[in-house]
Design an enzyme around this catalytic site. Sequence first.
Site, PDB file in Angstrom:
ATOM      1  N   LYS A 153      43.707  29.365  48.345  1.00  0.00           N
ATOM      2  CA  LYS A 153      42.706  30.377  47.996  1.00  0.00           C
ATOM      3  C   LYS A 153      41.403  29.740  47.503  1.00  0.00           C
ATOM      4  CE  LYS A 153      45.917  34.127  47.675  1.00  0.00           C
ATOM      5  NZ  LYS A 153      47.136  33.357  47.986  1.00  0.00           N
TER       6      LYS A 153
HETATM    7  C1  LIG Z   1      48.066  33.750  49.078  1.00  0.00           C
HETATM    8  C2  LIG Z   1      49.023  32.723  49.591  1.00  0.00           C
HETATM    9  C3  LIG Z   1      49.686  32.847  50.833  1.00  0.00           C
HETATM   10  C4  LIG Z   1      49.521  34.062  51.712  1.00  0.00           C
HETATM   11  O1  LIG Z   1      48.266  34.108  52.316  1.00  0.00           O
HETATM   12  P1  LIG Z   1      47.724  35.474  52.951  1.00  0.00           P
HETATM   13  O2  LIG Z   1      46.328  35.193  53.338  1.00  0.00           O
HETATM   14  O3  LIG Z   1      47.822  36.486  51.830  1.00  0.00           O
HETATM   15  O4  LIG Z   1      48.593  35.809  54.095  1.00  0.00           O
HETATM   16  C5  LIG Z   1      50.508  31.825  51.247  1.00  0.00           C
HETATM   17  N1  LIG Z   1      50.711  30.730  50.477  1.00  0.00           N
HETATM   18  C6  LIG Z   1      50.112  30.576  49.284  1.00  0.00           C
HETATM   19  C7  LIG Z   1      50.399  29.364  48.483  1.00  0.00           C
HETATM   20  C8  LIG Z   1      49.239  31.556  48.792  1.00  0.00           C
HETATM   21  O5  LIG Z   1      48.658  31.398  47.584  1.00  0.00           O
END
Ligand SMILES: *Cc1c(COP(=O)(O)O)cnc(C)c1O
Length: 496
Positions: free
Chosen positions: A112
Site C-alpha cells: 500500500k
Molecule cells: C491490501 C493487501 C492485499 C490486497 O490488495 P487489494 O488491492 O485489496 O486486492 C494483499 N496483500 C497485502 C499485504 C495487503 O496489504
Amino acid sequence: MDILYKSTRNSDITVTASQAIIKGLSEDGGLFVPVEIPKLPVNPWDLAGKTYKEVAFVVLRQFLSDYTDEEIKECIEKAYDDKFDTKEIAPLRQADGAFYLELFHGKTIAFKDMALSILPHLLTTAAKKQNIKEKIVILTATSGDTGKAALAGFADVPGTAIIVFYPRDGVSRIQEKQMVTQTGDNVNVVAIKGNFDDAQNGVKEIFGNKGLEEKMLEEGYRFSSANSINIGRLVPQVAYYVYAYAKLVETGSVMAGDKINIAVPTGNFGNILAAYYAKNMGLPVNKLICASNENKVLFDFFESGVYDKNRDFILTTSPSMDILVSSNLERLIYMAAGNNAEKNAGLMKDLKEKGKYEISEEMKENLKGFVGGFAKEEEVAEEIKHLYNNARYVIDTHTAVASSVYRKYKEETKDKTVTVIASTASPYKFSRSVMSAIDEKYAGMEDFALMDELSRTSGTAIPAAIEEIRTAKVLHTTVCDKVMMQSVVEKILSGN
Ligand SMILES: *Cc1c(COP(=O)(O)O)cnc(C)c1O
C-alpha cells in the site's frame, strides 16, 4: 487528448482527474473510471533500462491529463525517494520458476506504500488546481495496514492533516505499535472501544454529516479519504506492472512483445485491477491470476459468474485479504458490461439488497483473461516452506497465497508463460505465521525474537520500519468511545 472520468453508476457524471482524486467517490455511490483506458505512448519493451520514476511518469501522465508534466514529476520525486529502502523501488526477484515483484520496500513494508506515498502529493496538487483553500483532513478507519501506510504518507505533508481510528482490540500488537509511534505534526491516531466495523461506521457517519461538513468548511477544513477506491490510489499501481515488464526485457527474461502472466494476492481487487488496466494500456499479458485465501468469493465468481457475499467470514493468516466485498471489482464489472453504467448500477443494487448478483454469459466472455484460484491455510504454509527449502527465499503469507495458486495453475495447465507474482508484504510484517510455517519450533517465540530469527534464516536485514518501532516512543494514547468519534475530530481540529 484529455482523459475524463465517469461514474460507474451514472454516465452523465463526468469529472477531470484532479476532481476525481479530490472527490474520491462519486455522489451516486459509483467509482470513477477513465472514459477510456489510455494507451501507453511507447512500446512497453522500449522502457527497458528506465528507472522506476521514469516509468511511473510515462504511465501517470496518460491518466492525469489535467496535471502538468512538472506537477506529475514533482509528485513522483516526493513519493519515491529514500523513504524506500532500495533505489529500485520495486525489485524483481527470481525464485523457483517465477518472478516476485517486491512491492514492500516502502515505509510500512507492504504494497500500500506504493500508492499511499504519492497520493498525498496528487491530492494537494489537485486541491491547488481546483482552487481549494481549506486544509485537507484525511479520515480513515483501519484494521491495521492501511492506517499506518496512510499515516506515513501524509505525515508532515503541508496543507493536510490525518486522523486514523483503529479498533483497540482488533489490530495486532505490532500494527498498533506502528501506528501509535507515528511522528509528524499533522498526524492523529485514536483507538476506539469497538471493532473495525464500529470504526468504519463512525467515519462514514462523519462523512455523511452535512452540518458538520459546513461547520468545518467555515473553519477551514475539508474532509477527504485515502480509501483504495480513490482513482489516485489505483493509477500509481499500474506503473509497477509496466516497470516489471520493462525489467524482464532488460534482463533478457522475455523478448520484446512476449506475453507474461501476472498473479496477484487479492482482497479489495485494487492491485489486480491495476494489472488489468496495464494490460488495457498495451502491456502484453496472457493471464491475470486472481488469488484468494479461504475467503474465496472471487474464485467462486470467476468460476460461476455469481458474486455472493452471503457466507461466513474466515479469519486467516493473510488478514489483508480477509474480505467479502471487493469494492474495486465494480470497475471491472462496469467494463465487462461494455462501460454500461445502468447495467452495473443494477448489479450493485442486487449486491446491496440481496448480497449477490449474477452476470450474463456475454459479460463472462469478457472476463476470459482472468483465472481465479484460492489457497487453503495449510497450502499457504506449505508454499512458504517450499520456497524457503528450495530457493532460500522467504515470502509473506499474502504473497504465498498467490504463489501457491500459481503453482497449482502451472501444474494443471502446463502453461509455460513467464509469470510475475505480486509480492505484497515483507515477511517481517507477518513473521509469526511465516516462521511457524518454516518450522514449528518457532511457534512459542516472542515477536521481536522471531524477527531476529527471520533475519538469520533468510539472510536479510531487519527493515528500518521494524527496527524503529522496537524503541520508538508511544506518541498517541487517545482512546474514545465509538459514539464520541465526531467530537474527538472536532476537538483535534480546534486544537490545530
Ligand atoms: C491490501 C493487501 C492485499 C490486497 O490488495 P487489494 O488491492 O485489496 O486486492 C494483499 N496483500 C497485502 C499485504 C495487503 O496489504
